[in-house]
Scaffold this motif. Sequence first.
Motif, mmCIF file in Angstrom:
data_model
loop_
_atom_site.group_PDB
_atom_site.id
_atom_site.type_symbol
_atom_site.label_atom_id
_atom_site.label_comp_id
_atom_site.label_asym_id
_atom_site.label_seq_id
_atom_site.Cartn_x
_atom_site.Cartn_y
_atom_site.Cartn_z
ATOM 1 N N VAL A 90 -1.656 -5.385 -6.369
ATOM 2 C CA VAL A 90 -1.545 -4.031 -5.827
ATOM 3 C C VAL A 90 -0.064 -3.703 -5.643
ATOM 4 O O VAL A 90 0.691 -4.496 -5.051
ATOM 5 N N TYR A 91 0.336 -2.565 -6.186
ATOM 6 C CA TYR A 91 1.720 -2.101 -6.032
ATOM 7 C C TYR A 91 1.870 -1.485 -4.649
ATOM 8 O O TYR A 91 1.140 -0.566 -4.299
ATOM 9 N N VAL A 92 2.782 -2.008 -3.846
ATOM 10 C CA VAL A 92 2.993 -1.408 -2.529
ATOM 11 C C VAL A 92 4.435 -0.938 -2.380
ATOM 12 O O VAL A 92 5.349 -1.520 -2.951
ATOM 13 N N VAL A 110 3.124 -8.791 4.779
ATOM 14 C CA VAL A 110 2.068 -8.098 5.531
ATOM 15 C C VAL A 110 0.979 -7.603 4.573
ATOM 16 O O VAL A 110 -0.216 -7.803 4.794
ATOM 17 N N ALA A 111 1.419 -6.978 3.497
ATOM 18 C CA ALA A 111 0.455 -6.428 2.533
ATOM 19 C C ALA A 111 -0.307 -7.548 1.820
ATOM 20 O O ALA A 111 -1.516 -7.442 1.598
ATOM 21 N N ALA A 135 -3.338 -9.119 3.298
ATOM 22 C CA ALA A 135 -4.541 -8.294 3.312
ATOM 23 C C ALA A 135 -5.046 -8.040 1.893
ATOM 24 O O ALA A 135 -6.230 -8.148 1.609
ATOM 25 N N MET A 136 -4.116 -7.702 0.972
ATOM 26 C CA MET A 136 -4.491 -7.350 -0.396
ATOM 27 C C MET A 136 -4.407 -8.551 -1.340
ATOM 28 O O MET A 136 -4.729 -8.429 -2.516
ATOM 29 N N THR A 167 -4.005 -3.068 7.432
ATOM 30 C CA THR A 167 -4.170 -3.293 5.998
ATOM 31 C C THR A 167 -5.392 -4.154 5.696
ATOM 32 O O THR A 167 -5.858 -4.188 4.562
ATOM 33 N N PHE A 169 -7.973 0.746 4.607
ATOM 34 C CA PHE A 169 -6.627 0.586 4.053
ATOM 35 C C PHE A 169 -6.632 -0.234 2.768
ATOM 36 O O PHE A 169 -5.784 -0.029 1.900
ATOM 37 N N ASN A 170 -7.603 -1.132 2.646
ATOM 38 C CA ASN A 170 -7.777 -1.797 1.356
ATOM 39 C C ASN A 170 -7.975 -0.737 0.267
ATOM 40 O O ASN A 170 -7.321 -0.760 -0.775
ATOM 41 N N LEU A 186 -4.739 1.560 -0.202
ATOM 42 C CA LEU A 186 -3.630 0.894 -0.887
ATOM 43 C C LEU A 186 -3.948 0.649 -2.358
ATOM 44 O O LEU A 186 -3.071 0.745 -3.206
#
Lengths: 456, 456
Positions: free
Chosen positions: A151-153, A209-210, A213-214, B122, B127-128, B131
């Motif tokens: 996933v691009y954040v 952080v991202a 979750a991702m 997230t 938010f999943n 994002l």
Amino acid sequence: MKHLDVKDVLTNKEYTGKEVTVCGWVRTARDSKNMAFFELNDGTSLKHIQVVIDKAVLNVDDEALKLGASVKVVGTAVEGRQELNEINAKEVVLLGASPADYPLQKKRHTLEFLRTMPHLRTRTNTFNAVLRVRSVMANSIHTYFQSHNYVYVNTPLITGSDCEGAGETFTVTTIGHSDKYKTSDEYYADDFFGRRATLSVSGQLEGEVAAMAMGKIYTFGPSFRAENSNTPRHVAEFWHVEPEVAFAELPDIIEIAEDMIKYIVRDVLEKCPEEIKFFDERFEKGLIDKLNNLINNDFAILDYTDAVKMLEESGKQFQYPVYWGADLQTEHERYITEEVYNKPVFITNYPKAIKSFYMKQNPDGKTVAATDLLVPGVGEIIGCSEREADYDKLMAAMKERNMKIEEYADYIDLRRFGSVPHSGFGLGFERIIMYVTGMTNIRDVILYPRTVGNIR
Amino acid sequence: MKHLDVKDVLTNKEYTGKEVTVCGWVRTARDSKNMAFFELNDGTSLKHIQVVIDKAVLNVDDEALKLGASVKVVGTAVEGRQELNEINAKEVVLLGASPADYPLQKKRHTLEFLRTMPHLRTRTNTFNAVLRVRSVMANSIHTYFQSHNYVYVNTPLITGSDCEGAGETFTVTTIGHSDKYKTSDEYYADDFFGRRATLSVSGQLEGEVAAMAMGKIYTFGPSFRAENSNTPRHVAEFWHVEPEVAFAELPDIIEIAEDMIKYIVRDVLEKCPEEIKFFDERFEKGLIDKLNNLINNDFAILDYTDAVKMLEESGKQFQYPVYWGADLQTEHERYITEEVYNKPVFITNYPKAIKSFYMKQNPDGKTVAATDLLVPGVGEIIGCSEREADYDKLMAAMKERNMKIEEYADYIDLRRFGSVPHSGFGLGFERIIMYVTGMTNIRDVILYPRTVGNIR
């Protein structure tokens, strides 16, 4: 203003024999008694398209034949001598003249001279090729990660934290110069964010952080370093690719980094063969071979401790001393990548004292699970590590460095709630463009480079 | 740590019947006498994968069944009841525990509450989904432009010019608070760049430089506005897509903008059907229909002068007065897009007095060849114009506005050397994410939003 891209007319057989309209700037012109010729380019191609004018049939404004003028051409696409198609003009319309003081007259200009006119150097073949390769490489990076479920954040550029612990940062303020405030605290309390804000030097902390979750994320955006140095490899504003991968340990992330680099290089060789040939001819003889070698061979992996031994036993006279615990200098890196391996090398397991607080501490108590990727000619292009996932060890490392723990509360929380092994790296985008194009000054791979004292 | 992405195991038949390893965080867990079940997610998918534990065979640490814990699971992929595959666990390894104070316990949390913990929100489904949609849309934008021969350029973020002529900008400095300097001039002369530097509000001016060489370019990067406003649609740091197209007049660029928006929406519907369904169910009933309508119908085009007439004749009581020459306010825009058209509307040919110096002056002497694209629910998402390509007219417009001509020397040069008709637009990336997801607060489509007083 309906028209075709020069690239499409040049390369597509379908247009041969058809009437086409193209627009562009005149890049060269020749005028004889009966015929006039000019080469036109709209920027979509490194190669120009030839336009042929039969003067018995068509009267063309002299101004339209001047270098740098912009014109619209209607005519028939016919098989060309050099390229698939050229154009027999039926109509040539001058859009914008190019007066005699146009600075890019037909002669070779040095890169130094061209740096004095960033708004015009883009019109040279060199910058046409650099900018297209840069664009294609950026897209390769996105394609690589997206096709692997990343996933691009977009991590924040204005930040209250400082990823490197110290480091030279720019302050972001809506106050600037003011004699109204006695203390820093009063000044920043009154500022836009109510506290001191800086430009991000890295998106890693928020990237973690991202990733927590991702799972697999990457950033691709600008980073800023207020380094007061004037070298061919440093700028104050650069683009940064920072993947962060949950459930990946150091060997995993090394594999990902190598795979990604090879993917980008393979892609640019395939999509920009003319540009790479141009760079091989003009800027780095052997460039194509170098890039083919890169994609066809494994990168080397060398433990820092072995690297130090190798340097000590080299018999070389280095300017900076080599010993276990010292950071490697450019001369050391060049010896290893250029003289020993002649290919990219991952140096792994650096002494923890010379690396950052967030890196995973190895069981030996002395080193961290970090690696730098060094490439011949350019030096370090990737800084990489497994991150410290253990709450107690992370806290200890931060306290050892006298860091303000409370400013990293979010980051530390990641180790409190479902912590996992994870790793990431930072790729300096301009560094790999330099490697792929053979350009030796970072100022020549950026539209408007920013360095100390230079903000034109 | 070799393992598969949850997404791949969930959706790929190949794995059915095979032994697989996955990692992730526990999202729900149920424990009965003989069996335990938990749902696992590594962030690669909106849907979780179910893990089944036969307690007669496998003893699992209680900690590994807690919400938020991270685990590694080895087991056999078997056909699931709800999804293609679930996993019969052979081995469950706890990677990181989740203590009782983990803030995201199983209940619905408000978006306001989640904003207090940007580093943990997230991990929610919302938010999943946001994002991932954001990431897919970013990639769609690159794919759209790259496949149409555009060159991606990175315009400078630290700049000495100010695109909008005035506007609220952040200053970038390495000095910050200091009582050493009597005057601004002394302060900035001593600063990193030797003059005042600001964060870019738009890459347009440098984008034009690139387009006058490469023909078709786009930027996609951050822009910064120090707006002291607290609305659901404004942030100080946002991502900006700014194509600039040589040889394009206003009708051409309108066509491009509509084509691009439809491409992005079509792509996200195709690649994120589950996420869009989720948003339709939870955040905006009818979202899918809205998006399908958008891709299947022409956008409206409405002249500003006609828009004013339409508003005057609406019989509506607006808070802000409507008259020719006035800027349209949110209430006016909403009336037009939501009550009259119920689809995206390009408003064209605004009065020149309320628009920027760089916009092409229409022959009527009163209006400029500019357009804003308004969409229901979100308002303006695109600001667009043909640029003034005529040297004399541009100079006159700048002088009328008392602009410092010498600061725009590069920009003006583009009108001296081979000037061409050209157009461009700016798309607020977060605005279109809001439109596509149905999220109504811009803070909920950004990892770490930046607003006045807020820099966590």
